[in-house]
Write a protein that holds these residues in place. Sequence first.
Motif, mmCIF file in Angstrom:
data_model
loop_
_atom_site.group_PDB
_atom_site.id
_atom_site.type_symbol
_atom_site.label_atom_id
_atom_site.label_comp_id
_atom_site.label_asym_id
_atom_site.label_seq_id
_atom_site.Cartn_x
_atom_site.Cartn_y
_atom_site.Cartn_z
ATOM 1 N N MET A 166 5.649 22.328 18.868
ATOM 2 C CA MET A 166 6.002 21.569 20.288
ATOM 3 C C MET A 166 5.587 20.114 20.001
ATOM 4 S SD MET A 166 2.717 23.627 22.225
ATOM 5 C CE MET A 166 2.339 22.360 23.466
ATOM 6 N N ASN A 172 4.453 17.134 26.306
ATOM 7 C CA ASN A 172 3.157 17.795 25.833
ATOM 8 C C ASN A 172 2.012 16.989 25.850
ATOM 9 O OD1 ASN A 172 4.453 20.253 24.757
ATOM 10 N ND2 ASN A 172 5.430 18.928 23.235
ATOM 11 N N ARG A 177 -0.390 18.707 20.426
ATOM 12 C CA ARG A 177 1.068 18.554 20.247
ATOM 13 C C ARG A 177 0.968 18.313 18.674
ATOM 14 N NH1 ARG A 177 1.755 13.046 23.452
ATOM 15 N NH2 ARG A 177 1.365 11.642 21.605
ATOM 16 N N ARG A 213 8.180 26.522 20.915
ATOM 17 C CA ARG A 213 7.677 27.086 22.197
ATOM 18 C C ARG A 213 8.644 27.249 23.193
ATOM 19 N NH1 ARG A 213 1.974 26.633 23.418
ATOM 20 N NH2 ARG A 213 1.600 27.914 25.418
ATOM 21 N N SER A 217 9.162 21.802 25.584
ATOM 22 C CA SER A 217 8.124 21.239 24.506
ATOM 23 C C SER A 217 8.754 20.685 23.488
ATOM 24 C CB SER A 217 7.255 22.453 24.139
ATOM 25 O OG SER A 217 6.639 22.953 25.225
ATOM 26 N N CYS A 218 10.104 20.814 23.225
ATOM 27 C CA CYS A 218 10.596 20.125 21.979
ATOM 28 C C CYS A 218 11.654 19.134 21.706
ATOM 29 C CB CYS A 218 11.386 21.730 21.210
ATOM 30 S SG CYS A 218 9.849 22.825 20.852
ATOM 31 N N SER A 240 11.391 32.468 21.340
ATOM 32 C CA SER A 240 10.973 31.470 22.388
ATOM 33 C C SER A 240 11.253 31.798 23.602
ATOM 34 C CB SER A 240 11.927 30.248 22.154
ATOM 35 O OG SER A 240 11.688 29.274 22.650
#
Length: 449
Positions: A166, A172, A177, A213, A217-218, A240
Amino acid sequence: MNCSFALEANAYYSTSFDNVKFVESGIFLVNEEGFIEDVFEKDSVEYKSIRKKLVEDGKLRVLDDKHFIIPGFIDLHIHAPQWPQSGSALDQALEVWLNKYTFPLESKFKDLEFASEVYTNFVKQSLKFGTTTAMYFATIDVKSSSMLAKICARLGQRALVGKVVMDDKISNPSYYRDENAKDSLKKTEYFINDVLAIKDSCKQKVYPVITPRFIPSCTDEVLKGLGELAKEYKGIHIQSHVSESDWEHSYVKERFGINDSFALDSFNLLTDRTILAHGCHLSDDDMKLLADRSSSIASCPISNAYFANAVLPVKDAIDKSLNVGLATDISGGYSPSMYTAIRQAIISSRMLNDGVDPRLRSGKRGREDSSLSLNNAFYLATLAGGKALKLPVGKLEKDYAFDIQIIKIDDNIPSFYKEKSNLDLFHKAILLAESTNIEEVWIQGNRVK
């Protein structure tokens, strides 16, 4: 006979989505590697001679009719670090629950003493409820994530563990993070190799998992890099979340203009070893794509009831050739028991089938042909999980791992007369069993409870 030991017992296991097979006084031969070498049923020509030889060699254990065996459960989606908060704040919206409770808790796992205490406790709880194969999200911390894999190896549970990725600085919290995409990818690869180094140190094996995640988050950069890692480490598992809630599903649609499954596919993250949790808001096109990629869904019926804003139409997904397994989803799902997950899967499917709004007339209230039987749900918890992971688990047949639960019919499971069907007692037990009814758990031929 090339066997280490043998067990004679009544047994039940899934052979398909609809069918559970009953084996009366079957003899299960287990080899040194912990696999079922052979199974002899009572009507087998060799049954009596095999039994006689095993008794003479002192290799046969016989269970009485108050006991039976079933495969160990396969839990396809667990957030192990969330165990301390199980049962907390489930009345909150998902995004509130994550930011107020979950992320602060997961950030504590850089403390290895705390991580060891929680992970050891949870794995033991999971084993107590008959979970023999578990797929875990850990945290962003590399050392404690590797520790979870090592604890599972030591305690005898077959585990698939992922260091969570993440890295998005907007989505985040600053205290929890990855520093950036490059750092996250470097740590993920380090984690993969750390777990691969201990993978074969135990009979049941432990496996690393690539674990974004979820898309919110990415960053695009890290998702692309994870897809490249998946290509480099051929055969590695990926996990995921996908189309879980209105919020998460809408977020991805707004960001990419496509649904989660197509977004993940664009980053090469859909493979035949990809397991995606929830999927309640999947479209028909999403299901077809996932089926075409031979990816699987981990149905999480308890957490879906709290956070997903919908019920996963399991039968519809399976009709579209999409493999669906089952999961507890600690701690969005409050219970570590797959028995509880099985029961909730059936209840949720009935509510989807019949509908819940009494203002609508019958026939317009629900989604027809959505109800799951107990046989269906048991399949999700066992054989479907093995198919998702591409591992020989979840079935009591030759060449499958000897992963079993020994169930005792005790006072909490009424048994006052001969049942009308061999499956009646099995159905009672699955719906009424508590952890105390699970007298023993075996994984890869080793007793772990």
